[in-house]
Design a protein around this motif. Structure first.
Motif, PDB file in Angstrom:
ATOM      1  N   GLU A   1      45.304  79.240 -28.313  1.00  0.00           N
ATOM      2  CA  GLU A   1      45.843  77.913 -28.610  1.00  0.00           C
ATOM      3  C   GLU A   1      47.238  77.779 -27.999  1.00  0.00           C
ATOM      4  O   GLU A   1      48.037  78.725 -28.021  1.00  0.00           O
TER       5      GLU A   1
ATOM      6  N   VAL B   1      50.926  76.822 -27.917  1.00  0.00           N
ATOM      7  CA  VAL B   1      52.003  76.638 -28.882  1.00  0.00           C
ATOM      8  C   VAL B   1      53.073  75.708 -28.323  1.00  0.00           C
ATOM      9  O   VAL B   1      53.552  74.816 -29.011  1.00  0.00           O
TER      10      VAL B   1
ATOM     11  N   ASP C   1      53.883  73.328 -24.747  1.00  0.00           N
ATOM     12  CA  ASP C   1      53.212  72.760 -23.582  1.00  0.00           C
ATOM     13  C   ASP C   1      53.300  73.697 -22.386  1.00  0.00           C
ATOM     14  O   ASP C   1      54.383  74.199 -22.044  1.00  0.00           O
TER      15      ASP C   1
ATOM     16  N   ASN D   1      48.607  70.572 -23.221  1.00  0.00           N
ATOM     17  CA  ASN D   1      49.529  70.186 -24.290  1.00  0.00           C
ATOM     18  C   ASN D   1      49.395  71.115 -25.489  1.00  0.00           C
ATOM     19  O   ASN D   1      48.381  71.800 -25.672  1.00  0.00           O
ATOM     20  N   ALA D   2      50.448  71.120 -26.322  1.00  0.00           N
ATOM     21  CA  ALA D   2      50.447  71.923 -27.544  1.00  0.00           C
ATOM     22  C   ALA D   2      49.276  71.529 -28.424  1.00  0.00           C
ATOM     23  O   ALA D   2      48.981  70.340 -28.611  1.00  0.00           O
ATOM     24  N   GLY D   3      48.569  72.510 -28.955  1.00  0.00           N
ATOM     25  CA  GLY D   3      47.413  72.282 -29.808  1.00  0.00           C
ATOM     26  C   GLY D   3      46.094  72.393 -29.087  1.00  0.00           C
ATOM     27  O   GLY D   3      45.054  72.575 -29.730  1.00  0.00           O
ATOM     28  N   ASP D   4      46.097  72.293 -27.750  1.00  0.00           N
ATOM     29  CA  ASP D   4      44.854  72.420 -26.986  1.00  0.00           C
ATOM     30  C   ASP D   4      44.457  73.878 -26.873  1.00  0.00           C
ATOM     31  O   ASP D   4      45.279  74.788 -27.013  1.00  0.00           O
ATOM     32  N   GLN D   5      43.184  74.090 -26.597  1.00  0.00           N
ATOM     33  CA  GLN D   5      42.676  75.435 -26.419  1.00  0.00           C
ATOM     34  C   GLN D   5      42.633  75.786 -24.937  1.00  0.00           C
ATOM     35  O   GLN D   5      42.369  74.942 -24.081  1.00  0.00           O
TER      36      GLN D   5
END
Length: 462
Positions: free
Chosen positions: A401, A403, A405, A430-434
């Motif tokens: 994941e 954390v 960008d 982006n943050a949150g993407d896998q």
């Protein structure tokens, strides 16, 4: 009170020095002189008046009396005491009751005598100063010293003021009887040396009342038993000391403890010691850093046991190491690293209670700690886990994941560990993407989004 400085003025008049020849010995330096003229012992008291220095003063008084010394002189440059008032009273009793006359010379140029240390040494038989020195800021009178006479005048004038050497003379704090041309003529006549009051200069009162060197001060202590002789050498008058001079100071071991008890040294040892032990905690080495850190920490503990410090500031310094460790474990400096640096800076600024410390060690140590925790330690931790013996090929293909960008550089989390990562510039994440790990390059992970990754066909891919 002090007698006229006839001998010192004679030396200043000619512009010559005092012929004191010192030869190195195991106990110190000793001047050539007459055995019948006795021995004068000079003891150096510098820095904080701590338990080590207090013991040196006490032992010097006892040993001078046991050895039958003619005179004991303390060369002082000290502005603060960190021993109890009871201990100061014991030292004052030793000085006041000593069968050997005791004198104090504040020097060399730039030295100072202040606070409770000044109250202590005022109980000596005589106090002299060098040019450029300052005396004063005695503070609250110590009732334990009230019964002892003082060696200077107008003590209330310097109770809450610190005066320079010229003010000390002009205000009469340092007793001085200026010489006249007739005085010099009489003195020279006794030695059979010609003196012409019309051509030979009489030193100004400032020169007559100060001693630039410890030798200049010693030859002026004839009223306390120091013997010297005015002789003519190559047609010029010179002062030839007859009393032998021995210098005494701290041994190497005691000098170490006295140095450790200084505010900047104790602070630096504490900070470096804690930093090395934190470093050792996150390395797989043989423990050298940990052993060195523990030794430095023990030395700093002794220094802090002598110095007045704020307990809460010391707790802040310890807590800052815990905060640093939280982010070091993740190998990425984030919130706790910043919080730790703030706590470290605050603990540094308010560490001591009433003892001053130069801003230079504070700024240097805080800056060094910031560099180590924001860059050095995280890199070290990542390097530790990037060695071939441990191996990280298992990470290729792992899903993680984002954390921070990744565009094109950022931070990803793989199996609850944070890593620096980069991605193809055409596919920022982006943050949150896998993301998926596709390659390992040194301390960096090359990742791609699970869907929509741009592929550069010019480069080989797994």
């Amino acid at each position: 009170m002090r007698t006229p400085r006839l001998k010192l003025a004679a030396a200043c008049l000619i512009g010559g020095g005092i012929l004191v020849v010192f030869a190195s010995t195991g106990a110190g330096a000793q001047s050539k002189g007459s055995a019948d003229a006795g021995v004068a012992v000079v003891v150096e008291v510098t820095g904080l008046l701590d338990p080590v220095m207090a013991e040196l003063i006490e032992d010097s008084v006892d040993e001078a009396a046991d050895a039958g010394a003619r005179l004991l002189v303390f060369r002082v440059d000290s502005s603060r005491s960190v021993v109890s008032d009871h201990r100061l009273a014991e030292l004052a009793d030793d000085i006041a009751r000593s069968p050997v006359p005791i004198a104090v010379w504040v020097g060399p140029n730039g030295a100072s005598l202040e606070g409770k240390v000044a109250q202590l040494f005022a109980t000596a038989d005589d106090v002299g100063i060098a040019p450029g020195t300052r005396v004063g800021d005695l503070g609250r009178p110590l009732p334990q010293l009230a019964d002892h006479p003082v060696a200077w005048n107008n003590q209330e004038l310097i109770r809450n003021n610190k005066l320079g050497w010229r003010q000390l003379i002009s205000e009469g704090v340092i007793a001085c009887e200026p010489l006249t041309a007739d005085d010099l003529a009489d003195r020279y006549a006794e030695a059979g040396i010609a003196f012409d009051p019309e051509t030979d200069r009489v030193p100004p009162i400032e020169e007559q009342c100060v001693a630039p060197l410890i030798g200049d001060y010693l030859v002026d202590l004839d009223h306390l038993g120091f013997e010297s002789n005015l002789v003519e050498v190559d047609g010029q008058p010179r002062l030839e000391p007859l009393t032998q001079v021995q210098f005494r100071g701290l041994s190497l071991a005691y000098q170490l403890f006295h140095t450790v008890a200084s505010p900047p040294v104790a602070y630096l040892l504490l900070s470096i010691g804690m930093g090395l032990m934190l470093f050792e905690f996150f390395t797989a080495g043989i423990g050298v850093a940990g052993v060195v850190g523990a030794l430095l920490f023990i030395l700093s503990a002794y220094g802090l046991s002598v110095l007045p410090y704020n307990t809460w500031a010391l707790v802040l310094l310890a807590a800052s190491m815990v905060a640093f460790g939280i982010d070091i474990q993740t190998s990425v400096p984030r919130f706790w690293t910043g919080a730790g640096l703030v706590m470290f800076a605050a603990g540094t600024w308010w560490l001591y209670d009433g003892v001053s410390m130069s801003w230079i060690p504070m700024v240097v140590m805080t800056g060094s700690m910031a560099v180590a925790m924001f860059s050095g330690m995280p890199s070290m931790v990542r390097t530790r886990f990037s060695t071939p013996t441990i191996g990280r090929n298992w990470m290729i293909g792992e899903i993680g994941e984002v954390v921070e960008d990744v565009s094109p550089d950022g931070v990803v989390r793989i199996r609850n560990s944070l890593w620096r990562a980069r991605v193809n510039r055409a596919t920022p994440v982006n943050a949150g993407d896998q993301v998926r790990v596709v390659e390992i390059d040194g301390l960096w992970l090359e990742v791609e989004p699970i869907e929509g990754a741009a592929r550069d066909y010019r480069e080989p891919r797994r």
